[in-house]
Design a protein around this motif. Structure first.
Motif, PDB file in Angstrom:
ATOM      1  N   GLY A 267       0.816  -1.203   0.000  1.00 31.66           N
ATOM      2  CA  GLY A 267       0.000   0.000   0.000  1.00 31.66           C
ATOM      3  C   GLY A 267       0.855   1.260   0.000  1.00 31.66           C
ATOM      4  O   GLY A 267       0.348   2.360  -0.177  1.00 31.66           O
ATOM      5  N   ARG A 268       2.154   1.099   0.184  1.00 30.68           N
ATOM      6  CA  ARG A 268       3.086   2.227   0.095  1.00 30.68           C
ATOM      7  C   ARG A 268       4.234   1.854  -0.836  1.00 30.68           C
ATOM      8  O   ARG A 268       4.287   2.330  -1.959  1.00 30.68           O
ATOM      9  CB  ARG A 268       3.595   2.634   1.489  1.00 30.68           C
ATOM     10  N   GLU A 269       5.132   0.956  -0.405  1.00 31.82           N
ATOM     11  CA  GLU A 269       6.251   0.548  -1.274  1.00 31.82           C
ATOM     12  C   GLU A 269       5.841  -0.531  -2.272  1.00 31.82           C
ATOM     13  O   GLU A 269       6.475  -0.673  -3.321  1.00 31.82           O
ATOM     14  CB  GLU A 269       7.439   0.022  -0.442  1.00 31.82           C
ATOM     15  N   TYR A 270       4.801  -1.301  -1.937  1.00 32.18           N
ATOM     16  CA  TYR A 270       4.407  -2.419  -2.792  1.00 32.18           C
ATOM     17  C   TYR A 270       2.921  -2.363  -3.125  1.00 32.18           C
ATOM     18  O   TYR A 270       2.101  -1.986  -2.294  1.00 32.18           O
ATOM     19  CB  TYR A 270       4.711  -3.763  -2.104  1.00 32.18           C
ATOM     20  N   THR A 271       2.601  -2.784  -4.344  1.00 33.15           N
ATOM     21  CA  THR A 271       1.212  -2.913  -4.778  1.00 33.15           C
ATOM     22  C   THR A 271       0.653  -4.254  -4.293  1.00 33.15           C
ATOM     23  O   THR A 271       1.405  -5.117  -3.815  1.00 33.15           O
ATOM     24  CB  THR A 271       1.106  -2.884  -6.312  1.00 33.15           C
ATOM     25  N   VAL A 272      -0.635  -4.448  -4.455  1.00 33.41           N
ATOM     26  CA  VAL A 272      -1.252  -5.733  -4.124  1.00 33.41           C
ATOM     27  C   VAL A 272      -0.597  -6.846  -4.933  1.00 33.41           C
ATOM     28  O   VAL A 272      -0.272  -7.911  -4.390  1.00 33.41           O
ATOM     29  CB  VAL A 272      -2.780  -5.701  -4.365  1.00 33.41           C
ATOM     30  N   GLU A 273      -0.380  -6.639  -6.229  1.00 32.64           N
ATOM     31  CA  GLU A 273       0.233  -7.667  -7.074  1.00 32.64           C
ATOM     32  C   GLU A 273       1.657  -7.978  -6.622  1.00 32.64           C
ATOM     33  O   GLU A 273       2.065  -9.148  -6.598  1.00 32.64           O
ATOM     34  CB  GLU A 273       0.227  -7.237  -8.546  1.00 32.64           C
TER      35      GLU A 273
ATOM     36  N   GLY B 157      -3.667  -7.787   8.697  1.00 34.12           N
ATOM     37  CA  GLY B 157      -2.748  -6.673   8.530  1.00 34.12           C
ATOM     38  C   GLY B 157      -1.962  -6.448   9.801  1.00 34.12           C
ATOM     39  O   GLY B 157      -2.471  -6.627  10.904  1.00 34.12           O
ATOM     40  N   MET B 158      -0.714  -6.036   9.634  1.00 31.94           N
ATOM     41  CA  MET B 158       0.179  -5.760  10.758  1.00 31.94           C
ATOM     42  C   MET B 158       0.771  -4.366  10.601  1.00 31.94           C
ATOM     43  O   MET B 158       1.003  -3.909   9.482  1.00 31.94           O
ATOM     44  CB  MET B 158       1.328  -6.779  10.801  1.00 31.94           C
ATOM     45  N   GLY B 159       1.031  -3.732  11.734  1.00 28.63           N
ATOM     46  CA  GLY B 159       1.684  -2.424  11.718  1.00 28.63           C
ATOM     47  C   GLY B 159       3.148  -2.526  11.345  1.00 28.63           C
ATOM     48  O   GLY B 159       3.729  -1.582  10.813  1.00 28.63           O
ATOM     49  N   SER B 160       3.756  -3.679  11.621  1.00 33.05           N
ATOM     50  CA  SER B 160       5.144  -3.943  11.237  1.00 33.05           C
ATOM     51  C   SER B 160       5.387  -5.443  11.305  1.00 33.05           C
ATOM     52  O   SER B 160       4.623  -6.184  11.928  1.00 33.05           O
ATOM     53  CB  SER B 160       6.125  -3.209  12.160  1.00 33.05           C
TER      54      SER B 160
ATOM     55  N   VAL C  96      -0.020  -0.385   5.169  1.00 31.30           N
ATOM     56  CA  VAL C  96      -0.456   0.919   5.686  1.00 31.30           C
ATOM     57  C   VAL C  96      -1.805   0.723   6.378  1.00 31.30           C
ATOM     58  O   VAL C  96      -2.546  -0.209   6.052  1.00 31.30           O
ATOM     59  CB  VAL C  96      -0.551   1.968   4.554  1.00 31.30           C
ATOM     60  N   PRO C  97      -2.131   1.572   7.352  1.00 29.97           N
ATOM     61  CA  PRO C  97      -3.348   1.358   8.149  1.00 29.97           C
ATOM     62  C   PRO C  97      -4.634   1.233   7.343  1.00 29.97           C
ATOM     63  O   PRO C  97      -5.522   0.459   7.710  1.00 29.97           O
ATOM     64  CB  PRO C  97      -3.396   2.581   9.060  1.00 29.97           C
ATOM     65  N   GLU C  98      -4.744   1.941   6.252  1.00 33.24           N
ATOM     66  CA  GLU C  98      -5.994   1.921   5.474  1.00 33.24           C
ATOM     67  C   GLU C  98      -6.077   0.769   4.465  1.00 33.24           C
ATOM     68  O   GLU C  98      -7.075   0.611   3.774  1.00 33.24           O
ATOM     69  CB  GLU C  98      -6.208   3.260   4.765  1.00 33.24           C
ATOM     70  N   PHE C  99      -5.048  -0.080   4.409  1.00 31.67           N
ATOM     71  CA  PHE C  99      -5.023  -1.192   3.459  1.00 31.67           C
ATOM     72  C   PHE C  99      -6.069  -2.238   3.845  1.00 31.67           C
ATOM     73  O   PHE C  99      -6.185  -2.609   5.006  1.00 31.67           O
ATOM     74  CB  PHE C  99      -3.632  -1.828   3.421  1.00 31.67           C
ATOM     75  N   GLU C 100      -6.831  -2.735   2.860  1.00 33.15           N
ATOM     76  CA  GLU C 100      -7.922  -3.675   3.127  1.00 33.15           C
ATOM     77  C   GLU C 100      -7.864  -4.955   2.304  1.00 33.15           C
ATOM     78  O   GLU C 100      -8.775  -5.767   2.359  1.00 33.15           O
ATOM     79  CB  GLU C 100      -9.267  -2.990   2.868  1.00 33.15           C
ATOM     80  N   ASP C 101      -6.798  -5.142   1.537  1.00 32.51           N
ATOM     81  CA  ASP C 101      -6.732  -6.280   0.618  1.00 32.51           C
ATOM     82  C   ASP C 101      -5.750  -7.373   1.053  1.00 32.51           C
ATOM     83  O   ASP C 101      -5.142  -8.047   0.216  1.00 32.51           O
ATOM     84  CB  ASP C 101      -6.380  -5.795  -0.790  1.00 32.51           C
ATOM     85  N   GLN C 102      -5.628  -7.590   2.357  1.00 31.74           N
ATOM     86  CA  GLN C 102      -4.729  -8.635   2.854  1.00 31.74           C
ATOM     87  C   GLN C 102      -5.030  -9.997   2.215  1.00 31.74           C
ATOM     88  O   GLN C 102      -4.087 -10.694   1.817  1.00 31.74           O
ATOM     89  CB  GLN C 102      -4.809  -8.741   4.389  1.00 31.74           C
TER      90      GLN C 102
END
Length: 153
Positions: free
Chosen positions: A55-61, A134-137, A101-107
């Motif tokens: 969601g920041r450095e990497y896309t879903v793909e 999802g994890m914060g880190s 990222v916190p708003e990511f929803e596609d785990q």
């Protein structure tokens, strides 16, 4: 269906098993269950390791591809522990953790990279119960970590 033959058909080379990064083992067998420790993405061909958030450095793909490489490492651990993937009766449970990222929803879409691989290799025996969270880190900033439990002969 032989999982080993399926790997050959898919032209998948599992390579070597990565070593644990601390004081633990790659897998523990208890009865007919094999518990595999969490693994992160395999290093790139240049030796660098993936680091960053989906969601920041990497896309879903890209996350999906990282999860697939984790699945390859998990398969390599299974083979190393059992001598052959044909001794896996079924994949029971997968826990996929996505550093996002916190708003990511596609785990789930990310962890499908590992789940799809298991079904490709094992067929219906590769279908499993799963959690994708999802994890914060994650350790060393890795984008994905996955662990699993398999039933064995």
């Amino acid at each position: 269906m032989s999982a080993e033959k399926r790997l050959q058909e898919l032209a998948i080379d599992l390579g070597s098993v990565s070593s644990p990064v601390a004081n633990y083992v790659n897998a523990v067998r208890s009865g007919n269950l094999l518990f595999l420790s969490g693994k992160g993405p395999r290093p790139a061909k240049d030796g660098t390791r993936a680091k960053g958030k989906v969601g920041r450095e990497y896309t879903v793909e890209q996350g999906y591809q990282h999860a697939r490489t984790v699945g390859l490492d998990l398969l390599a651990v299974m083979r190393a522990e059992l001598g052959s993937l044909d001794k896996v009766k079924r994949v029971v449970k997968v826990l996929g953790m996505v550093n996002a990222v916190p708003e990511f929803e596609d785990q789930p879409k990310v962890i499908n990279g590992c789940s799809d691989l298991f079904v490709q290799v094992f067929g219906d025996r590769g279908r499993h119960a799963r959690s994708a969270v999802g994890m914060g880190s994650l350790p060393m900033g890795m984008p994905v970590e996955i662990e699993c439990i398999v039933e064995v002969e």
